[in-house]
Scaffold this active site. Sequence first.
Site, mmCIF file in Angstrom:
data_model
loop_
_atom_site.group_PDB
_atom_site.id
_atom_site.type_symbol
_atom_site.label_atom_id
_atom_site.label_comp_id
_atom_site.label_asym_id
_atom_site.label_seq_id
_atom_site.Cartn_x
_atom_site.Cartn_y
_atom_site.Cartn_z
ATOM 1 N N CYS A 114 0.932 -1.120 -0.044
ATOM 2 C CA CYS A 114 0.150 0.007 -0.001
ATOM 3 C C CYS A 114 0.868 1.182 -0.141
ATOM 4 O O CYS A 114 1.858 1.397 0.802
ATOM 5 C CB CYS A 114 -1.097 -0.005 1.178
ATOM 6 S SG CYS A 114 -2.023 1.252 1.257
ATOM 7 N N HIS A 117 -8.987 -3.907 -3.293
ATOM 8 C CA HIS A 117 -7.752 -2.960 -2.550
ATOM 9 C C HIS A 117 -8.109 -1.804 -2.336
ATOM 10 O O HIS A 117 -8.432 -1.019 -1.247
ATOM 11 C CB HIS A 117 -6.543 -3.190 -3.078
ATOM 12 C CG HIS A 117 -5.373 -2.472 -2.275
ATOM 13 N ND1 HIS A 117 -4.450 -3.091 -1.389
ATOM 14 C CD2 HIS A 117 -5.343 -1.044 -2.028
ATOM 15 C CE1 HIS A 117 -3.603 -2.097 -0.777
ATOM 16 N NE2 HIS A 117 -4.064 -0.786 -1.296
ATOM 17 N N GLU A 118 -8.791 -1.127 -3.471
ATOM 18 C CA GLU A 118 -9.072 0.514 -3.545
ATOM 19 C C GLU A 118 -10.370 0.537 -2.801
ATOM 20 O O GLU A 118 -10.596 1.680 -2.190
ATOM 21 C CB GLU A 118 -9.217 1.233 -4.877
ATOM 22 C CG GLU A 118 -7.699 0.855 -5.727
ATOM 23 C CD GLU A 118 -6.406 1.300 -4.901
ATOM 24 O OE1 GLU A 118 -5.372 0.722 -5.292
ATOM 25 O OE2 GLU A 118 -6.666 2.092 -4.031
ATOM 26 N N HIS A 132 -10.248 0.915 0.803
ATOM 27 C CA HIS A 132 -9.791 2.365 1.219
ATOM 28 C C HIS A 132 -11.034 3.072 1.372
ATOM 29 O O HIS A 132 -10.903 3.988 2.231
ATOM 30 C CB HIS A 132 -8.896 2.944 0.305
ATOM 31 C CG HIS A 132 -7.192 2.680 0.508
ATOM 32 N ND1 HIS A 132 -6.586 2.777 1.743
ATOM 33 C CD2 HIS A 132 -6.642 2.065 -0.596
ATOM 34 C CE1 HIS A 132 -5.376 2.457 1.469
ATOM 35 N NE2 HIS A 132 -5.352 1.848 0.251
HETATM 36 O O1 LIG Z 1 -1.871 1.605 -1.941
HETATM 37 C C1 LIG Z 1 -2.096 1.542 -3.173
HETATM 38 N N1 LIG Z 1 -3.639 1.752 -3.336
HETATM 39 O O2 LIG Z 1 -4.294 1.965 -2.406
HETATM 40 N N2 LIG Z 1 -1.107 1.316 -4.158
HETATM 41 C C2 LIG Z 1 -0.723 -0.146 -4.461
HETATM 42 C C3 LIG Z 1 -1.884 -0.900 -4.682
HETATM 43 C C4 LIG Z 1 -1.710 -2.354 -4.860
HETATM 44 C C5 LIG Z 1 -3.298 -2.744 -4.857
HETATM 45 C C6 LIG Z 1 -3.206 -4.406 -4.972
HETATM 46 C C7 LIG Z 1 -2.199 -5.165 -4.952
HETATM 47 C C8 LIG Z 1 -0.850 -4.449 -5.195
HETATM 48 C C9 LIG Z 1 -0.738 -3.001 -5.220
HETATM 49 C C10 LIG Z 1 0.298 -0.169 -5.342
HETATM 50 O O3 LIG Z 1 1.351 -0.685 -4.836
HETATM 51 O O4 LIG Z 1 0.174 0.671 -6.379
HETATM 52 ZN ZN LIG Z 2 -3.642 1.042 -0.629
#
Ligand SMILES: O=C(NO)N[C@@H](Cc1ccccc1)C(=O)O
Ligand SMILES: [Zn+2]
Length: 154
Positions: A97, A139-140, A143
């Site tokens: 994240c 994942h989003e 949030h």
């Molecule tokens: O933190 C965030 N998005 O909220 N960004 C992560 C998103 C993410 C989501 C799922 C799997 C891997 C990575 C990123 O490394 O780009």
């Molecule tokens: Zn995240």
Amino acid sequence: MEIIQLGNPILRDKAEFVADVKDPRIQQLIDDLLITVKQANGVGIAAPQVGVSDRIFIVASRPNPRYPHAPEMEPTPMINPKILARSDESEKGWEGCLSIPGIRGSVPRDRAIEVEYSDRYGKLHKQELTDFVARIFQHELDHLDGIVFLDRLE
Ligand SMILES: O=C(NO)N[C@@H](Cc1ccccc1)C(=O)O
Ligand SMILES: [Zn+2]
């Protein structure tokens, strides 16, 4: 990956429904999120991570050093997103994240989901997402509901 200071992230609130997608403030926020996720070399970003509690995120899957198998797609702003249906099988996968630097973990996610969202022009979309793109969406969406991947570690 340099850590871009993503404002003061809001990680535990429930984000607000966007009433007017065409509002100039919303359009500016979408542009800021598109730039930020690119600068951070991320595959997704949600408005609360830059301190704005609106139900908006960007899904921007593309291969990068952390996720070499990520499919390439046009960075897609999704407004008032929701999951309409979930597959019964779930799959574990590595996640990180941008707001929780330095930690990665194995997170179970639904392998296929049917989603609905509005694009930045106010047009409603209904789509099936699978695998890594489905993972980013989940994942989003978390949030927007004050949930982070650490809450879901196996
Ligand atoms: O933190 C965030 N998005 O909220 N960004 C992560 C998103 C993410 C989501 C799922 C799997 C891997 C990575 C990123 O490394 O780009
Ligand atoms: Zn995240």
